[in-house]
Scaffold this motif. Structure first.
Motif, PDB file in Angstrom:
ATOM      1  N   ASN A  79       3.751  -1.740   6.759  1.00 63.65           N
ATOM      2  CA  ASN A  79       5.115  -1.404   7.581  1.00 63.65           C
ATOM      3  C   ASN A  79       5.934  -0.467   6.586  1.00 63.65           C
ATOM      4  OD1 ASN A  79       4.941  -2.309  10.283  1.00 63.65           O
ATOM      5  ND2 ASN A  79       5.385  -4.412   9.473  1.00 63.65           N
ATOM      6  N   ASP A  80       6.698   0.249   7.271  1.00 63.93           N
ATOM      7  CA  ASP A  80       7.803   1.066   6.661  1.00 63.93           C
ATOM      8  C   ASP A  80       8.980  -0.086   6.214  1.00 63.93           C
ATOM      9  OD1 ASP A  80       6.834   3.491   6.623  1.00 63.93           O
ATOM     10  OD2 ASP A  80       7.795   4.213   8.558  1.00 63.93           O
ATOM     11  N   LEU A  81       9.509   0.049   4.972  1.00 67.30           N
ATOM     12  CA  LEU A  81      10.508  -0.635   4.862  1.00 67.30           C
ATOM     13  C   LEU A  81      11.771  -0.114   4.964  1.00 67.30           C
ATOM     14  CD1 LEU A  81       9.418  -1.881   1.197  1.00 67.30           C
ATOM     15  CD2 LEU A  81       9.139  -3.009   3.222  1.00 67.30           C
ATOM     16  N   LEU A 112       4.204   1.705  -1.371  1.00 63.38           N
ATOM     17  CA  LEU A 112       3.871   3.089  -1.271  1.00 63.38           C
ATOM     18  C   LEU A 112       4.924   3.931  -1.077  1.00 63.38           C
ATOM     19  CD1 LEU A 112       0.789   2.457   1.054  1.00 63.38           C
ATOM     20  CD2 LEU A 112       0.433   2.930  -1.440  1.00 63.38           C
ATOM     21  N   TYR A 113       4.793   5.071  -1.854  1.00 63.23           N
ATOM     22  CA  TYR A 113       5.783   6.086  -1.550  1.00 63.23           C
ATOM     23  C   TYR A 113       4.854   7.289  -1.120  1.00 63.23           C
ATOM     24  CZ  TYR A 113       8.501  10.423  -2.357  1.00 63.23           C
ATOM     25  OH  TYR A 113       9.016  11.740  -2.167  1.00 63.23           O
ATOM     26  N   ARG A 114       5.220   7.295   0.491  1.00 67.07           N
ATOM     27  CA  ARG A 114       4.163   8.251   1.048  1.00 67.07           C
ATOM     28  C   ARG A 114       2.940   7.534   0.915  1.00 67.07           C
ATOM     29  NH1 ARG A 114       7.959  13.444   0.583  1.00 67.07           N
ATOM     30  NH2 ARG A 114       9.771  12.562   1.487  1.00 67.07           N
ATOM     31  N   ASN A 115       1.862   8.586   0.319  1.00 68.29           N
ATOM     32  CA  ASN A 115       0.536   8.052   0.402  1.00 68.29           C
ATOM     33  C   ASN A 115       0.305   7.668  -1.459  1.00 68.29           C
ATOM     34  OD1 ASN A 115      -0.336   8.179   2.732  1.00 68.29           O
ATOM     35  ND2 ASN A 115      -0.831  10.344   2.704  1.00 68.29           N
ATOM     36  N   THR A 116       1.503   7.618  -2.163  1.00 73.93           N
ATOM     37  CA  THR A 116       1.189   7.285  -3.459  1.00 73.93           C
ATOM     38  C   THR A 116       1.640   5.960  -4.080  1.00 73.93           C
ATOM     39  OG1 THR A 116       1.732   9.561  -4.105  1.00 73.93           O
ATOM     40  CG2 THR A 116       1.885   8.128  -5.885  1.00 73.93           C
ATOM     41  N   GLU A 117       0.804   5.123  -4.551  1.00 73.15           N
ATOM     42  CA  GLU A 117       1.023   3.690  -4.814  1.00 73.15           C
ATOM     43  C   GLU A 117       2.360   3.895  -5.822  1.00 73.15           C
ATOM     44  OE1 GLU A 117      -1.038  -0.410  -6.200  1.00 73.15           O
ATOM     45  OE2 GLU A 117      -2.085   1.144  -5.550  1.00 73.15           O
ATOM     46  N   VAL A 118       3.369   2.875  -5.704  1.00 73.79           N
ATOM     47  CA  VAL A 118       4.414   2.724  -6.606  1.00 73.79           C
ATOM     48  C   VAL A 118       4.106   1.410  -7.498  1.00 73.79           C
ATOM     49  CG1 VAL A 118       6.885   2.522  -6.820  1.00 73.79           C
ATOM     50  CG2 VAL A 118       5.941   3.512  -4.734  1.00 73.79           C
ATOM     51  N   GLU A 119       4.250   1.704  -8.690  1.00 76.53           N
ATOM     52  CA  GLU A 119       4.007   0.755  -9.706  1.00 76.53           C
ATOM     53  C   GLU A 119       5.228  -0.178  -9.831  1.00 76.53           C
ATOM     54  OE1 GLU A 119       2.912   0.085 -14.674  1.00 76.53           O
ATOM     55  OE2 GLU A 119       3.609   2.323 -13.772  1.00 76.53           O
ATOM     56  N   SER A 165       6.727   2.519   2.163  1.00 68.80           N
ATOM     57  CA  SER A 165       6.079   1.311   2.877  1.00 68.80           C
ATOM     58  C   SER A 165       5.382   0.731   2.119  1.00 68.80           C
ATOM     59  CB  SER A 165       5.074   2.370   3.848  1.00 68.80           C
ATOM     60  OG  SER A 165       3.947   3.067   3.072  1.00 68.80           O
ATOM     61  N   CYS A 166       5.014  -0.540   2.843  1.00 71.86           N
ATOM     62  CA  CYS A 166       4.406  -1.687   1.765  1.00 71.86           C
ATOM     63  C   CYS A 166       3.378  -2.183   2.617  1.00 71.86           C
ATOM     64  CB  CYS A 166       5.520  -2.779   1.884  1.00 71.86           C
ATOM     65  SG  CYS A 166       5.142  -4.114   0.922  1.00 71.86           S
ATOM     66  N   GLN A 167       2.150  -2.675   1.929  1.00 75.02           N
ATOM     67  CA  GLN A 167       0.993  -3.244   2.330  1.00 75.02           C
ATOM     68  C   GLN A 167       1.168  -4.584   1.909  1.00 75.02           C
ATOM     69  OE1 GLN A 167      -2.169  -4.302   0.646  1.00 75.02           O
ATOM     70  NE2 GLN A 167      -2.599  -5.509   2.553  1.00 75.02           N
TER      71      GLN A 167
END
Length: 237
Positions: A79-81, A112-119, A165-167
């Motif tokens: 979902n989008d945060l 996720l920032y768009r399609n990039t995973e955020v650390e 967004s967040c999985q």
């Protein structure tokens, strides 16, 4: 499945005249039983991974790792945060919740920032990263910190609704056995009610649901035989 579980529980209780569970009590017991089994998936997954590492697991139909992961994946949501508009906490977003995404999260898996995973980094580390010219977070390599229900994302230019967004793994929805009451007062299952909610667990977990609910019912009606029977059956199963 929920009506099948209830009918089985009532059948066991009525067999020896142990007592009766009201629909409201059954729903409370059902919620707790589902949560206990859901929580147990993650312990089971850890056990089967250890078994794999020890070369003691099977393959094909005996692949328990796949079975447990499939049960958990039912609760995987992306979902989008919602952006936090508090000016005192810039470039931040709310974690999943009933208010923001419609469900509460059990485990944050990926941000996720768009399609990039955020650390994800600690609060102490983000200070060091931001002060470094070489390791400062960028749009290509973003980072975030978690503080309560707030995710703060870096660089600070990531601050717009839809950016993050967040999985995650959500909690199962509360089971709800709904009914209509006949003239003689006997409740009859009604799956068309607006608040009806079936169990979200696999069908092979039905016996475990029955045993857990019977254990709680036995304690509720102060009938030790019911608890001991359910406990023995669950252990044998």
């Amino acid at each position: 499945m929920i009506d099948s579980v209830r009918q089985t529980v009532l059948s066991v209780l009525n067999k020896n005249n142990y007592g009766y569970i009201s629909p409201s009590d059954f729903n409370l017991f059902a919620k707790q039983a589902q949560l206990e089994i859901f929580d147990g998936y993650f312990k089971e997954l850890n056990q089967v991974i250890n078994a794999e590492n020890a070369r003691m697991s099977g393959t094909e139909y005996a692949d328990l790792n796949k079975s447990v992961r499939e049960a958990i994946d039912v609760f995987s949501v992306t979902n989008d945060l919602t952006v936090n508009t508090d000016p005192n906490i810039p470039n931040s977003f709310f974690t999943p919740s009933q208010t923001t995404t419609g469900d509460d999260y059990f485990l944050l898996n990926k941000v996720l920032y768009r399609n990039t995973e955020v650390e994800r980094v600690t609060h102490g580390k983000i200070t060091l990263l931001n002060n470094s010219l070489l390791t400062a977070p960028s749009l290509e390599y973003p980072a975030y910190t978690l503080d309560g229900n707030i995710i703060t994302v870096y660089p600070a230019t990531i601050d717009t609704q839809g950016d993050i967004s967040c999985q995650y793994i959500r909690y199962p929805f509360d089971p709800q056995w709904t009914y209509v009451t006949l003239a003689n007062g006997e409740p009859v299952f009604n799956a068309s009610a607006a608040d009806y909610q079936d169990f979200e667990l696999p069908i092979d977990d039905e016996p475990r649901l029955v045993y857990r609910i019977l254990q709680m019912a036995g304690m509720s009606i102060r009938e030790g035989d019911v608890y001991q029977y359910a406990n023995a059956e669950e252990a044998q199963n």
